[in-house]
Design a protein around this motif. Sequence first.
Motif, PDB file in Angstrom:
ATOM      1  N   SER A 212       0.832  -1.196   0.000  1.00 16.34           N
ATOM      2  CA  SER A 212       0.000   0.000   0.000  1.00 16.34           C
ATOM      3  C   SER A 212       0.870   1.252   0.000  1.00 16.34           C
ATOM      4  CB  SER A 212      -0.914   0.002   1.227  1.00 16.34           C
ATOM      5  OG  SER A 212      -0.147   0.191   2.402  1.00 16.34           O
ATOM      6  N   ARG A 213       0.218   2.399  -0.247  1.00 17.61           N
ATOM      7  CA  ARG A 213       0.956   3.653  -0.307  1.00 17.61           C
ATOM      8  C   ARG A 213       1.631   3.988   1.016  1.00 17.61           C
ATOM      9  NH1 ARG A 213      -0.165   7.457  -4.218  1.00 17.61           N
ATOM     10  NH2 ARG A 213       1.648   8.473  -3.271  1.00 17.61           N
ATOM     11  N   ILE A 214       1.024   3.629   2.134  1.00 18.84           N
ATOM     12  CA  ILE A 214       1.610   4.015   3.422  1.00 18.84           C
ATOM     13  C   ILE A 214       2.564   2.963   3.968  1.00 18.84           C
ATOM     14  CG2 ILE A 214      -0.388   5.431   4.000  1.00 18.84           C
ATOM     15  CD1 ILE A 214      -1.209   3.213   5.976  1.00 18.84           C
ATOM     16  N   ALA A 215       2.690   1.846   3.258  1.00 18.38           N
ATOM     17  CA  ALA A 215       3.666   0.828   3.658  1.00 18.38           C
ATOM     18  C   ALA A 215       4.867   0.937   2.733  1.00 18.38           C
ATOM     19  CB  ALA A 215       3.033  -0.557   3.632  1.00 18.38           C
ATOM     20  N   ASN A 216       4.985   0.004   1.805  1.00 17.05           N
ATOM     21  CA  ASN A 216       6.127   0.017   0.892  1.00 17.05           C
ATOM     22  C   ASN A 216       5.738   0.376  -0.532  1.00 17.05           C
ATOM     23  OD1 ASN A 216       4.766  -2.655   0.959  1.00 17.05           O
ATOM     24  ND2 ASN A 216       6.125  -3.051  -0.766  1.00 17.05           N
TER      25      ASN A 216
ATOM     26  N   PRO B  93      -9.719   3.295   2.058  1.00 16.79           N
ATOM     27  CA  PRO B  93      -9.511   2.744   0.707  1.00 16.79           C
ATOM     28  C   PRO B  93      -8.154   3.108   0.115  1.00 16.79           C
ATOM     29  CG  PRO B  93     -11.723   3.619   0.907  1.00 16.79           C
ATOM     30  CD  PRO B  93     -10.975   4.068   2.124  1.00 16.79           C
ATOM     31  N   TYR B  94      -7.572   4.217   0.561  1.00 15.01           N
ATOM     32  CA  TYR B  94      -6.229   4.602   0.134  1.00 15.01           C
ATOM     33  C   TYR B  94      -5.174   3.856   0.941  1.00 15.01           C
ATOM     34  CZ  TYR B  94      -2.134   7.689  -0.463  1.00 15.01           C
ATOM     35  OH  TYR B  94      -0.878   8.205  -0.715  1.00 15.01           O
ATOM     36  N   MET B  95      -5.407   3.726   2.246  1.00 17.67           N
ATOM     37  CA  MET B  95      -4.401   3.185   3.159  1.00 17.67           C
ATOM     38  C   MET B  95      -4.192   1.686   3.013  1.00 17.67           C
ATOM     39  SD  MET B  95      -5.693   5.271   6.517  1.00 17.67           S
ATOM     40  CE  MET B  95      -4.663   4.359   7.674  1.00 17.67           C
ATOM     41  N   PHE B  96      -5.253   0.960   2.666  1.00 19.57           N
ATOM     42  CA  PHE B  96      -5.192  -0.494   2.754  1.00 19.57           C
ATOM     43  C   PHE B  96      -5.324  -1.195   1.395  1.00 19.57           C
ATOM     44  CE2 PHE B  96      -6.613   0.951   6.972  1.00 19.57           C
ATOM     45  CZ  PHE B  96      -5.585   0.413   7.732  1.00 19.57           C
TER      46      PHE B  96
END
Length: 397
Positions: free
Chosen positions: A80-84, A268-271
Amino acid sequence: MDIFDKYAQIAGRHDKVLELGTDPFGVRLDEILSATEARVDGRHTILVGTNNYLGLTFDEGAIEAAVEAVRTQGTGTTGSRIANGTYALHRQLEEEFAQFLGRRSCMVFTTGYQANLGMIVGLAGPRDVIYLDADSHASIYDGCRLSGAKVVRFRHNDPEDLDRRLARQQEGEAALVIVEGLYSMLGDVAPIAEFAEVKKKHGAWLMVDEAHSFGVFGERGRGVAEAQGVEEDVDFVVGTFSKSLGGIGGFGASSHPRFDVLRYCSRPYMFTASPNPASIASVRAALARIDCEPGLRGQIWANARQLHEGLAGLGFDLCSPMSPVIAVKMPDEGTAVWAWNRLLELGVYVNLAVPPGTPNGVCLLRCSVSAAHRSQQIEEVLGRFGQLAQELAAARA
């Protein structure tokens, strides 16, 4: 009880559609010949129902950019965008979109559907009220449900009805008004300038989904709000990559100074895994072409005029004034299904649209033109619609 029993009525309607010919919800394009042509069941077919408004699915620059991105950055982000899952490409596209739109910030989503979900869920919550145009897309309705906000529908394209409903707003409630620029079923355009006046009167926020109007409307192709000169009055703009940009993904943009907080508040963006490098690279190339080649917009409007005027001249009942979406009204579902099959036999692919997926229960043959259509192709399409008109008239006689 079988877990699929709840779909019995829908399955029954689908079976009746199949009795009349090809499954309109499962058409397979066996060979893609160009942005406007394919082979379907062995027949050379003109595509007039793809939403490929600017014909950029075969843009050489976009293709080469996608190929190079796969070679150098792989097939996917796996996160995801907030992970890698945030790559330099994602940030570059966001910066380019923000600049193109004249907005402070932009967020890129994995699909256009998720762009609506992510924006609505991030902006509205259980203490807020969403004022929603009744003809809004399914993704907007789903975003409203997921947000937990109170939802108030107003009559389609009716600023006066919105005004009346906003007047009943309770003190302390944040109000988000959601409309679309170009409505995808009937091809009608929202009076965004009038909606903007209403939202300012009541201190509401305005979000416009420019999915079907981005790249097509406005001097630079930014959408209906640009065309109507009210971009500054639109607080949030949403769109998709899958129409004029010929890719997969979506975006949300705003000049609100706290907009980027949605990156940590929109589930929906985070996950969701971020868009793959090829998709982002191709969209960057397509956006650059839209920015530097206004002639694409001139061509799609010329094609829209030719098809709209031609169908009207053949006596078909058209749902809206001229736009790149031209919806032909059919008298009932059976006639619509038969006419759709007949056009496919004649080598023309359009969209079949029937209730409950259409406004006011109408049955439609939905056409969408492309800048890539040649005038000769549109003449061929009109010739086959003319044959259809004769056969429909003979059946009624």
